[in-house]
Design a protein around this motif. Sequence first.
Motif, PDB file in Angstrom:
ATOM      1  N   HIS A 158       0.764  -1.182  -0.102  1.00 33.48           N
ATOM      2  CA  HIS A 158      -0.024   0.061   0.073  1.00 33.48           C
ATOM      3  C   HIS A 158       0.927   1.347  -0.015  1.00 33.48           C
ATOM      4  CE1 HIS A 158      -4.199  -1.951   1.503  1.00 33.48           C
ATOM      5  NE2 HIS A 158      -3.835  -2.326   0.296  1.00 33.48           N
ATOM      6  N   GLU A 159       2.104   1.425   0.856  1.00 31.67           N
ATOM      7  CA  GLU A 159       2.720   2.540   0.918  1.00 31.67           C
ATOM      8  C   GLU A 159       3.974   2.579  -0.161  1.00 31.67           C
ATOM      9  OE1 GLU A 159       4.257   2.085   4.971  1.00 31.67           O
ATOM     10  OE2 GLU A 159       2.273   2.036   5.556  1.00 31.67           O
ATOM     11  N   ASN A 160       3.670   1.640  -1.410  1.00 35.39           N
ATOM     12  CA  ASN A 160       4.621   1.344  -2.306  1.00 35.39           C
ATOM     13  C   ASN A 160       6.358   1.412  -1.832  1.00 35.39           C
ATOM     14  OD1 ASN A 160       3.118   1.603  -4.584  1.00 35.39           O
ATOM     15  ND2 ASN A 160       2.670   3.551  -4.441  1.00 35.39           N
ATOM     16  N   ARG A 161       6.275   0.554  -0.887  1.00 34.70           N
ATOM     17  CA  ARG A 161       7.866   0.492  -0.231  1.00 34.70           C
ATOM     18  C   ARG A 161       8.385  -1.029  -0.209  1.00 34.70           C
ATOM     19  NH1 ARG A 161       7.755  -0.841   4.941  1.00 34.70           N
ATOM     20  NH2 ARG A 161       5.648  -0.582   6.216  1.00 34.70           N
ATOM     21  N   LEU A 162       7.586  -1.922  -0.809  1.00 35.51           N
ATOM     22  CA  LEU A 162       7.944  -3.426  -0.769  1.00 35.51           C
ATOM     23  C   LEU A 162       9.108  -3.484  -1.879  1.00 35.51           C
ATOM     24  CD1 LEU A 162       6.914  -5.989   0.503  1.00 35.51           C
ATOM     25  CD2 LEU A 162       5.687  -6.453  -1.659  1.00 35.51           C
ATOM     26  N   PRO A 163      10.297  -4.030  -1.559  1.00 34.08           N
ATOM     27  CA  PRO A 163      11.272  -4.215  -2.278  1.00 34.08           C
ATOM     28  C   PRO A 163      11.169  -5.303  -3.476  1.00 34.08           C
ATOM     29  CG  PRO A 163      12.025  -4.537  -0.084  1.00 34.08           C
ATOM     30  CD  PRO A 163      10.482  -4.497   0.013  1.00 34.08           C
ATOM     31  N   THR A 164      11.412  -5.062  -4.557  1.00 32.90           N
ATOM     32  CA  THR A 164      11.508  -5.955  -5.606  1.00 32.90           C
ATOM     33  C   THR A 164      11.572  -7.171  -5.289  1.00 32.90           C
ATOM     34  OG1 THR A 164      12.153  -4.029  -7.205  1.00 32.90           O
ATOM     35  CG2 THR A 164      12.238  -6.404  -8.048  1.00 32.90           C
ATOM     36  N   GLU A 165      12.790  -7.509  -4.645  1.00 40.68           N
ATOM     37  CA  GLU A 165      13.152  -9.012  -4.221  1.00 40.68           C
ATOM     38  C   GLU A 165      11.913  -9.689  -3.448  1.00 40.68           C
ATOM     39  OE1 GLU A 165      15.004  -6.340  -3.042  1.00 40.68           O
ATOM     40  OE2 GLU A 165      16.045  -6.603  -4.866  1.00 40.68           O
ATOM     41  N   ARG A 166      11.321  -8.582  -2.519  1.00 40.38           N
ATOM     42  CA  ARG A 166      10.001  -9.343  -1.951  1.00 40.38           C
ATOM     43  C   ARG A 166       8.975  -9.545  -2.720  1.00 40.38           C
ATOM     44  NH1 ARG A 166       7.848 -12.430   1.176  1.00 40.38           N
ATOM     45  NH2 ARG A 166       6.507 -11.764   2.895  1.00 40.38           N
ATOM     46  N   LEU A 193      -4.366 -16.097  -9.813  1.00 42.22           N
ATOM     47  CA  LEU A 193      -3.213 -16.179  -9.034  1.00 42.22           C
ATOM     48  C   LEU A 193      -1.767 -16.267  -9.586  1.00 42.22           C
ATOM     49  CD1 LEU A 193      -4.319 -18.624  -6.598  1.00 42.22           C
ATOM     50  CD2 LEU A 193      -3.980 -16.223  -5.865  1.00 42.22           C
ATOM     51  N   LEU A 194      -1.701 -17.246 -10.777  1.00 45.50           N
ATOM     52  CA  LEU A 194      -0.656 -16.949 -11.676  1.00 45.50           C
ATOM     53  C   LEU A 194      -0.401 -15.801 -12.407  1.00 45.50           C
ATOM     54  CD1 LEU A 194      -0.859 -20.816 -12.836  1.00 45.50           C
ATOM     55  CD2 LEU A 194       0.581 -19.808 -10.858  1.00 45.50           C
ATOM     56  N   ALA A 195      -1.438 -15.297 -12.898  1.00 48.76           N
ATOM     57  CA  ALA A 195      -1.298 -13.936 -13.668  1.00 48.76           C
ATOM     58  C   ALA A 195      -0.732 -12.876 -12.730  1.00 48.76           C
ATOM     59  CB  ALA A 195      -2.532 -13.514 -14.235  1.00 48.76           C
ATOM     60  N   GLY A 196      -0.863 -12.616 -11.267  1.00 50.58           N
ATOM     61  CA  GLY A 196      -0.507 -11.876 -10.517  1.00 50.58           C
ATOM     62  C   GLY A 196       0.786 -12.197 -10.097  1.00 50.58           C
ATOM     63  N   ALA A 197       1.257 -13.826 -10.174  1.00 50.93           N
ATOM     64  CA  ALA A 197       2.520 -14.013  -9.780  1.00 50.93           C
ATOM     65  C   ALA A 197       3.451 -13.541 -10.882  1.00 50.93           C
ATOM     66  CB  ALA A 197       2.556 -15.455  -9.518  1.00 50.93           C
ATOM     67  N   ASP A 198       3.046 -13.999 -11.781  1.00 47.86           N
ATOM     68  CA  ASP A 198       3.764 -13.237 -13.387  1.00 47.86           C
ATOM     69  C   ASP A 198       4.187 -11.713 -13.346  1.00 47.86           C
ATOM     70  OD1 ASP A 198       3.990 -15.801 -14.192  1.00 47.86           O
ATOM     71  OD2 ASP A 198       2.494 -15.646 -15.731  1.00 47.86           O
ATOM     72  N   ALA A 199       3.101 -11.021 -12.827  1.00 47.96           N
ATOM     73  CA  ALA A 199       3.400  -9.729 -12.855  1.00 47.96           C
ATOM     74  C   ALA A 199       4.265  -9.181 -11.593  1.00 47.96           C
ATOM     75  CB  ALA A 199       1.963  -8.741 -12.571  1.00 47.96           C
ATOM     76  N   MET A 200       4.085 -10.017 -10.516  1.00 47.83           N
ATOM     77  CA  MET A 200       4.933  -9.611  -9.660  1.00 47.83           C
ATOM     78  C   MET A 200       6.381 -10.014  -9.943  1.00 47.83           C
ATOM     79  SD  MET A 200       2.831 -10.418  -5.709  1.00 47.83           S
ATOM     80  CE  MET A 200       2.549 -12.200  -5.953  1.00 47.83           C
ATOM     81  N   SER A 201       6.737 -10.947 -10.560  1.00 49.40           N
ATOM     82  CA  SER A 201       7.982 -11.346 -11.033  1.00 49.40           C
ATOM     83  C   SER A 201       8.669 -10.486 -12.111  1.00 49.40           C
ATOM     84  CB  SER A 201       8.164 -12.714 -11.543  1.00 49.40           C
ATOM     85  OG  SER A 201       7.652 -13.826 -10.569  1.00 49.40           O
ATOM     86  N   GLY A 202       7.837  -9.598 -12.845  1.00 45.06           N
ATOM     87  CA  GLY A 202       8.052  -8.713 -13.841  1.00 45.06           C
ATOM     88  C   GLY A 202       8.871  -7.464 -13.307  1.00 45.06           C
ATOM     89  N   THR A 203       8.606  -6.459 -14.410  1.00 37.34           N
ATOM     90  CA  THR A 203       9.266  -5.176 -14.025  1.00 37.34           C
ATOM     91  C   THR A 203       8.539  -4.580 -12.924  1.00 37.34           C
ATOM     92  OG1 THR A 203       7.680  -3.979 -15.587  1.00 37.34           O
ATOM     93  CG2 THR A 203       9.796  -4.865 -16.378  1.00 37.34           C
ATOM     94  N   ALA A 204       9.250  -3.616 -12.267  1.00 39.48           N
ATOM     95  CA  ALA A 204       8.670  -3.159 -10.983  1.00 39.48           C
ATOM     96  C   ALA A 204       7.644  -2.340 -11.484  1.00 39.48           C
ATOM     97  CB  ALA A 204       9.800  -1.783 -10.584  1.00 39.48           C
TER      98      ALA A 204
END
Length: 160
Positions: free
Chosen positions: A74-82, A118-129
Amino acid sequence: MRPTTRVLTLAAILASSLGSIGSSLAASDHQHAHGEATQTLQLNAGKRWTTDAALRQAMGTINDGMHEALPAIHENRLPTERYSELAELVRHQVAYMVENCQLSAAADAQLHLIIAQLLAGADAMSGTANGQRDGAVRVVGALGDYASHFADDNLKPLQH
């Protein structure tokens, strides 16, 4: 050693997360013979679909992981690795629920729609920032759809 139907199904589902998720999942050969895939998430004659222990466990684990990360998202501070770690959590739990599926054919068909989200969301979370936050929102949406369409009273929908 010949791969089992479930292993082949799991491979198809995980592979579909790299491409066209919806159509690949609809066409995947799951252990249940349930005919054509349903296009819209539906209740079971007005009631939530029954679940099995593996599904409840996997969805609870995904929900817990997203709940923990939600304030930083929510605060746009979750690191890319997370975000990448959350994506792997989702994929691992989807694999677990597919491998251990004991749902009826009709409930399974509905679950495939949630898995696609779920998998579409996972793909996006693995992609670009730029798309990672949107991927997390998609996973949270899938969890909400699961809670409203599947009987799992232990899962508390995330407030966002």
